[in-house]
Scaffold this active site. Structure first.
Site, short mmCIF file in Angstrom:
data_model
loop_
_atom_site.label_atom_id
_atom_site.label_comp_id
_atom_site.label_asym_id
_atom_site.label_seq_id
_atom_site.Cartn_x
_atom_site.Cartn_y
_atom_site.Cartn_z
CD GLU A 17 -12.50 66.38 27.78
OE1 GLU A 17 -13.02 66.83 28.81
OE2 GLU A 17 -12.89 65.33 27.23
CD GLU A 37 -16.18 69.69 28.36
OE1 GLU A 37 -16.39 68.68 29.08
OE2 GLU A 37 -15.92 69.63 27.14
#
Length: 850
Positions: free
Chosen positions: A185, A254
């Protein structure tokens, strides 16, 4: 002679077979624009996150089995750097740190693995997974084009990759690992690092691919991920995501099944209808790899929580709950969804999707091949109104915010808004606390204790001018740091001793603070959520001559997310001032000579094991007092159900069972009274504060105690109570399933197992089926609490009969289910008769298992 020849031949046959097996089991993993390709075949894959250190090795086989039973193909896990290398150059891979064992269990179950090395993980994990010693390397800047950081990152990544290679765990070697991840991320915070961010990402990609794992690498939330790294999506919805290259597949690493909890906040949850909608939309619009974060969240044992202020439970409202039990109906409905998607796999991997409009907020997506294979997804992504659409000459009802899956482009296998799986009501059942010492059934009847000294008590305390930042000082070896200052009144300001009221002002970066004046508590304050800072003014009475100020500063998990999060400090950074109320005199004590002690005396003495000779049990148990260590012994609760410790009556602190930490407890951190509702409308975009529960209650009251940590008797419980509590109110219990329920309409789609039936007539005549199954293999259905066929109302635990109800329903269900671990019942008038002709009917059942 003959036997020797036979043995020799057998040996070489064994060698050849071994070589052949190694060759045969090795998989070639690549990718193209549609999917991950395994041995030349595109795959539609369903994945779920299970983090090995958030459960125990004894739990792993069951968690993995339940994942496979739920329809997963892949288990995903992070690798936690600070867990494995807490001291530079010293590695640990034992117990719940045994990554190799975990991955071998995944392989033994016939599943694939996705290894997210990072080594930054975020994950609501302390310091984002980085070891604290990393912060002290001269010249280091985390997660950017910085040579000291890159050297350490490459060293650890290489170690993990080499360990996997040595154990033949990559798919290219016959192992389960089909994907690896580098970084995590980074795109979310990349802008803050300027031009160095791009060169860092390019370096990370080159470094990872040079390690020659034989499997693809991914970067999540990294739109500029360089080839051949696959960029992937994280979020509640990823159906609109487009990879940064036409040669890369659409992947979702995710899909957040819920959200983490924080002390002092209500608990988020996410309806399964919304998750199923998001997943179906993703596969509808070209996705072929999706991962649930989390599939089993588990527990933040010890001091592993990040945040700060993240609770010890990492349940995450996942399909498998913190205790390893199925979270129904979430697990079951997603299992049915996975079956429906897999029925479409051949058509999906053979071609690209084609989407057409069926009306406002209505879409049909078709996968159709030249050979005649066909699969379709019909979506109503409107949030308000159900709709009826016509597709391929047939009429279909689409509830708002739902997707219907048609594996043959004609018949509906599943609609995401219609649940045809078991739901459960779980409860904590209190167990008698049987003390080893007194053999009574009174809660915690035998206690001993040790009071933690106020202020400096360690021989290795040290003195420095000025106020020191806490994390740099403690290196996170403890939550606690003492700041102590002694002074003579005449040394500060005589005017403060003129009889007027004096106040002590302290500013701290957080996360909590206790102020003691001359050995007595003068005040305390704790931060909350996104504002960990503490500012406190406490009235003080200074005595002539010598005075002493002791400040106990504490952390509740270190920052784990954000640009330069490692620069976020903690502790008393000042100013620390004495303020006179009448004459306006202020005396700044910040630059004085302060004495420091890292951690508590009880920590240095190893009190968490309970083995010290310093424990006392006389004269009386000190209840509701600060800074007290408590110890008691207990027998393990009977049975096989997960064990729970209820912290009612306690304030804030840490707990150990037989020397192993179950984490931080803080039941006095109460969630706000408002913001929760009994139900949550799944229709419409989800966000982490949309659906909340537990308002006006402790953010966490119950704590998981793994069964494998317990002996039948003679277990030792140790508590460090920081803020004051009554340990006699503690209780053990077990996590039990109180009821299993199911409700199925006679208009539900064809049962999923009928789609794989080779009997065409059976498929044509099959109708909806209600299924019940006990949560544990050693249980049978013992009682039918409710059964109604007709128009039943309510939800699990509060079903009641509607105006239309078959008189035979209860007896039919009892005959089919009592005494069995599972049962299935056809939901039709053929089974129950027709109590009200011309009206759509449902069967609702609530049962219990024993």
């Amino acid at each position: 002679m003959r036997s020797g020849v036979v043995m020799a031949v057998g040996f070489w046959v064994f060698v050849l077979l071994s070589m052949t097996a190694s060759f045969c089991f090795g998989a070639n993993v690549t990718y193209d624009h549609r999917a991950v390709v395994i041995d030349g075949k595109r795959r539609v894959l369903v994945s779920g996150s299970i983090h090995y250190p958030r459960s125990t090795p004894q739990m792993w086989p069951d968690l993995i089995k339940k994942s496979k039973d739920g329809g997963l193909d892949v288990i995903e896990t992070y690798v936690f750097w600070n867990l494995h290398e807490p001291v530079q150059g010293q590695y640990y891979f034992e117990g719940n740190k045994d990554l190799v064992k975990f991955l071998k269990l995944v392989k033994d179950a016939g599943l694939f693995a996705h290894l997210r090395i990072g080594p930054y993980v975020c994950a609501e994990w302390n310091y984002g997974g980085f070891p604290l010693w990393l912060h002290s390397i001269p010249g280091i800047v985390f997660r950017t084009d910085n040579e000291p950081f890159k050297a350490e990152m490459q060293r650890f990544t290489t170690k993990i990759v080499n360990m996997m290679k040595q154990e033949n765990l990559f798919a290219s070697q016959g192992g389960p690992i089909i994907l690896s991840q580098i970084e995590n991320e980074y795109g979310n915070i990349q802008k803050a690092y300027g031009d160095s961010a791009k060169t860092y990402i390019n370096w990370a990609a080159t470094m990872a691919t040079s390690l020659d794992t034989g499997v693809p690498w991914v970067m999540c939330q990294q739109k500029d991920a360089p080839d051949p790294i696959i960029d992937t999506c994280n979020g509640f919805y990823c159906d609109q995501y487009v990879p940064n290259s036409n040669n890369k597949p659409k992947m979702w690493t995710e899909n957040w099944t819920g959200w983490f909890g924080s002390f002092g906040e209500a608990l988020p949850y996410r309806p399964v209808e919304d998750i199923a909608f998001a997943v179906a939309r993703f596969y509808q619009l070209g996705g072929t790899f999706q991962n649930y974060y989390m599939y089993h969240g588990g527990t933040n044992f010890g001091r592993t929580t990040g945040g700060p202020f993240i609770i010890t439970s990492y349940d995450y409202d996942a399909p498998i709950d913190e205790y390893g039990l199925l979270n129904q109906p979430k697990w079951g409905h997603l299992k049915d969804l996975h079956k429906a998607i897999k029925l479409c796999e051949e058509a999906m991997v053979a071609t690209d999707p084609k989407t057409t409009s069926l009306g406002s907020n209505l879409e049909a997506t078709v996968y159709k091949t030249d050979s005649g294979q066909c699969a379709a997804f019909l979506a109503n992504w409107g949030t308000q109104s159900d709709a009826t659409v016509t597709f391929n000459g047939k009429s279909y009802n689409l509830p708002a915010w739902s997707v219907s899956i048609l594996p043959d482009c004609m018949n509906v296998a599943l609609n995401t808004a219609k649940i045809n799986s078991v739901s459960t009501i779980a409860n904590f059942v209190r167990q008698p606390w049987k003390s080893v010492t007194t053999a009574t059934n009174e809660p915690l009847s035998s206690w001993s204790w040790i009071s933690e000294p106020v202020g400096i008590s360690s021989d290795i305390a040290f003195t420095k001018p000025g106020l020191l930042e806490q994390i740099n000082t403690t290196a996170d070896r403890s939550d606690y740091l003492w700041y102590s200052l002694s002074f003579e009144m005449k040394e500060v300001e005589p005017s403060l001793n003129d009889g007027s009221q004096t106040a002590l002002h302290v500013d701290s970066l957080g996360h909590g603070l206790y102020v003691f004046i001359n050995g007595h508590l003068a005040g305390s304050e704790k931060g909350r959520g996104s504002n960990p800072k503490v500012s406190i003014d406490v009235p003080v009475t200074l005595q002539p001559g010598k005075n002493k100020i002791d400040l106990l500063s504490l952390t509740v998990g270190l920052q784990n997310y954000g640009a330069f999060f490692d620069k976020t400090g903690a502790g008393v950074m000042g100013p620390v001032q004495l303020k006179g109320s009448q004459n306006g005199s202020n005396v700044d004590l910040s630059s004085h000579q302060w004495t420091y002690q890292v951690g508590l005396k009880g920590e240095d003495l190893g009190l968490s094991t309970g083995s010290s000779s310093l424990w006392v049990s006389q004269p009386t148990l000190p209840n509701n007092q600060l800074l007290v260590w408590y110890k008691s012994t207990f027998d393990a609760p009977s049975g096989n159900s997960p064990v729970v410790l209820d912290f009612t009556g306690m304030g804030k602190g840490q707990a150990w069972i037989n020397g192993q930490s179950i984490g931080r407890y803080w039941p006095t951190a109460i969630a706000p009274n408002s913001g929760c509702a009994n139900t949550c409308d799944y229709r419409g975009p989800y966000k982490s504060n949309k659906c909340l529960k537990n308002c006006g209650k402790p953010s966490q009251q119950h704590y998981h105690v793994p069964r494998s940590w317990l002996k039948p008797s003679g277990n030792i419980l140790v508590l460090f109570e920081e803020s004051g509590g009554d340990p006699t109110k503690l209780s053990f219990g077990t996590r039990e399933t109180e009821s299993i329920c199911s409700r199925v309409s006679d208009s539900h789609p064809l049962p999923m197992d009928m789609w794989t039936s080779s009997d065409e007539e059976t498929r044509k005549t099959a109708g909806p089926t209600l299924s019940l199954e006990c949560p544990r293999a050693d249980q049978v259905i013992s009682k039918i609490k409710f059964a109604s066929f007709g128009t039943p109302r309510g939800t699990c635990g509060s079903f009641n009969h509607g105006q239309c109800s078959s008189e035979m329903a209860r007896s039919i269900v009892e005959q089919a289910c009592i005494g069995s671990s599972s049962c299935k019942i056809d939901v039709s008038v053929n089974t129950f008769g027709d109590p009200c002709a011309g009206i759509a009917k449902s069967l609702a059942v609530e049962a219990s298992c024993a």
